[in-house]
Design a protein around this motif. Structure first.
Motif, mmCIF file in Angstrom:
data_model
loop_
_atom_site.group_PDB
_atom_site.id
_atom_site.type_symbol
_atom_site.label_atom_id
_atom_site.label_comp_id
_atom_site.label_asym_id
_atom_site.label_seq_id
_atom_site.Cartn_x
_atom_site.Cartn_y
_atom_site.Cartn_z
ATOM 1 N N GLU A 156 1.004 11.804 -3.700
ATOM 2 C CA GLU A 156 1.693 10.578 -3.277
ATOM 3 C C GLU A 156 2.534 10.006 -4.426
ATOM 4 O O GLU A 156 2.450 8.816 -4.747
ATOM 5 C CB GLU A 156 0.674 9.523 -2.816
ATOM 6 C CG GLU A 156 -0.208 9.950 -1.660
ATOM 7 C CD GLU A 156 0.449 9.708 -0.298
ATOM 8 O OE1 GLU A 156 1.644 9.365 -0.257
ATOM 9 O OE2 GLU A 156 -0.253 9.858 0.712
ATOM 10 N N GLY A 159 4.801 6.825 -3.629
ATOM 11 C CA GLY A 159 4.225 5.782 -2.786
ATOM 12 C C GLY A 159 4.436 4.369 -3.285
ATOM 13 O O GLY A 159 4.450 3.421 -2.499
ATOM 14 N N THR A 188 1.550 13.841 0.863
ATOM 15 C CA THR A 188 2.195 12.609 1.306
ATOM 16 C C THR A 188 1.762 12.257 2.723
ATOM 17 O O THR A 188 1.352 13.130 3.489
ATOM 18 C CB THR A 188 3.733 12.734 1.255
ATOM 19 O OG1 THR A 188 4.335 11.506 1.647
ATOM 20 C CG2 THR A 188 4.228 13.840 2.173
#
Length: 382
Positions: A156, A159, A188
């Protein structure tokens, strides 16, 4: 370097985070593990990194079994969402940290190469607090790549960025992966992110790989309702197969449940085994594939409906302006509300809530799924 997962699984007490799965990540590819929170994607990544020990199965890097190797002995580096930069070190020293820890004395040339790769040469002496989120992300990438790993794992990594910066970094990550040519494995929950960057995507759901393939293949030919709903938006319509072959050997005809309408679709886009007359299916079509014609124009030229198109009647219940497109919600006798995206080019001003319309699209843009599946699967995960 090719990564091969064979029967890899992970349990925590009575909870199975990852059911036994087989997965091959081709050498030099940008591979994405995509799914909602709790689907097992991060646990899978952590097993590759050596941060979690598999309950069963094996992990091969090329021909080498790394299943029981500790993290520091694996030719793998990981970039996390929080970057974990050292606040007291400048960009140069953050990037050089791994080399210095290994006792490498001369690091200036390698650091310069990494700064050039991530396009941060003019910020070499800045501290992390003086950088934007995207710049910090590039430093974290450079710090991982300077160690010349055979595989880079990304958990991620975008993010924490805002939408505009995240989209810029998606292109940057893909550029960097193409330049360095090593295997990237990217975790993800963002569908657009996976489809923008990855060569192949494994959609995970409930600790299993629901479907694996190139992004376009997953989007155009979903094999389950979860994939159809999780990757973008799908209109799923209950229908029943008429006698196979009535629309030709390469097409299926289906009768829409609750509506006086028959639809056609390519037989190859039906993800149901043993299809015969009476088989119940969920017919799917993406919102951007559908066009709307006002009922008054349905049989006219040029706004009318082509004879070879699938068609359904309905009434607009909502129209929303999205900038690049208009989004319509249409109530249909098919028993479901259908979503339609029309590009913002030339809009018929009559297409407002309350208007009666004909929805039409090419049969080639239609797919079919097993009606035994939950038609709403994946919607709550978006």
């Amino acid at each position: 370097m090719t990564i091969t997962l064979s029967g890899i699984a992970k349990t925590f007490g009575d909870f199975t985070a990852v059911h036994p799965l087989d997965l091959t990540v081709p050498e030099g590819s940008f591979f994405a593990l995509l799914g909602a929170s709790g689907c097992g994607k991060t646990t899978t990544l952590r097993m590759i990194a050596g941060l979690e020990e598999p309950t069963s199965g094996s992990i091969l890097l090329g021909e080498d079994d790394i299943t029981r190797l500790p993290p520091h002995k694996r030719p793998v580096n990981t970039v996390f969402q929080n970057y974990a930069l050292f606040p007291h070190l400048d960009v140069t020293e953050n990037i050089a940290f791994g080399l210095r820890r290994r006792g490498v004395k001369s690091v200036s040339k390698q650091v310069a190469e990494m700064l050039d790769l991530v396009q941060l040469g003019d910020m070499a002496r800045r501290k992390p607090r003086q950088l934007s989120g995207g710049q910090q992300q590039r430093v974290a990438l450079a710090r991982a790549l300077i160690n010349r790993p055979q595989v880079l794992l990304l958990d991620e990594p975008l993010g924490a960025l805002d939408l505009k910066l995240r989209r810029q970094m998606q292109l940057e990550l893909k550029r960097i992966q193409t330049e360095v040519g090593i295997t990237f494995v990217h975790v993800t929950h963002d569908q657009e992110e996976a489809m923008t960057m990855a060569d192949s995507v494994a959609v995970m759901y409930g600790g299993r790989v629901e479907q694996l393939g190139p992004p376009a293949e997953l989007y155009e030919n979903p094999r389950s309702t979860f994939v159809a709903n999780f990757l973008g938006t799908s209109n799923l319509i209950e229908a029943e197969v008429l006698s196979p072959g009535t629309a030709g050997p390469e097409q299926l005809r289906v009768q829409v449940v609750g509506a006086d309408a028959t639809l056609r679709l390519p037989a190859a886009r039906c993800a149901v085994d043993g299809v015969g007359a009476g088989t119940k299916v969920l017919v799917g079509v993406r919102p951007e594939k559908i066009s709307l014609a006002h009922t008054d124009d349905a049989d006219s030229v040029p706004r009318g409906v082509p004879e070879d198109h699938n068609r359904l009647t309905g009434r607009i219940t909502d129209a929303s302006y999205l900038g690049v497109s208009w989004q319509y919600v249409v109530e249909s006798p098919a028993g479901t509300q259908l979503t339609v995206y029309e590009q913002n080019v030339s809009r018929d001003s009559r297409l407002t809530p309350g208007a009666h319309v004909v929805l039409h699209w090419q049969p080639a843009h239609t797919f079919a799924l097993d009606a035994a599946q939950d038609a709403a699967a994946g919607e709550e995960a978006v």
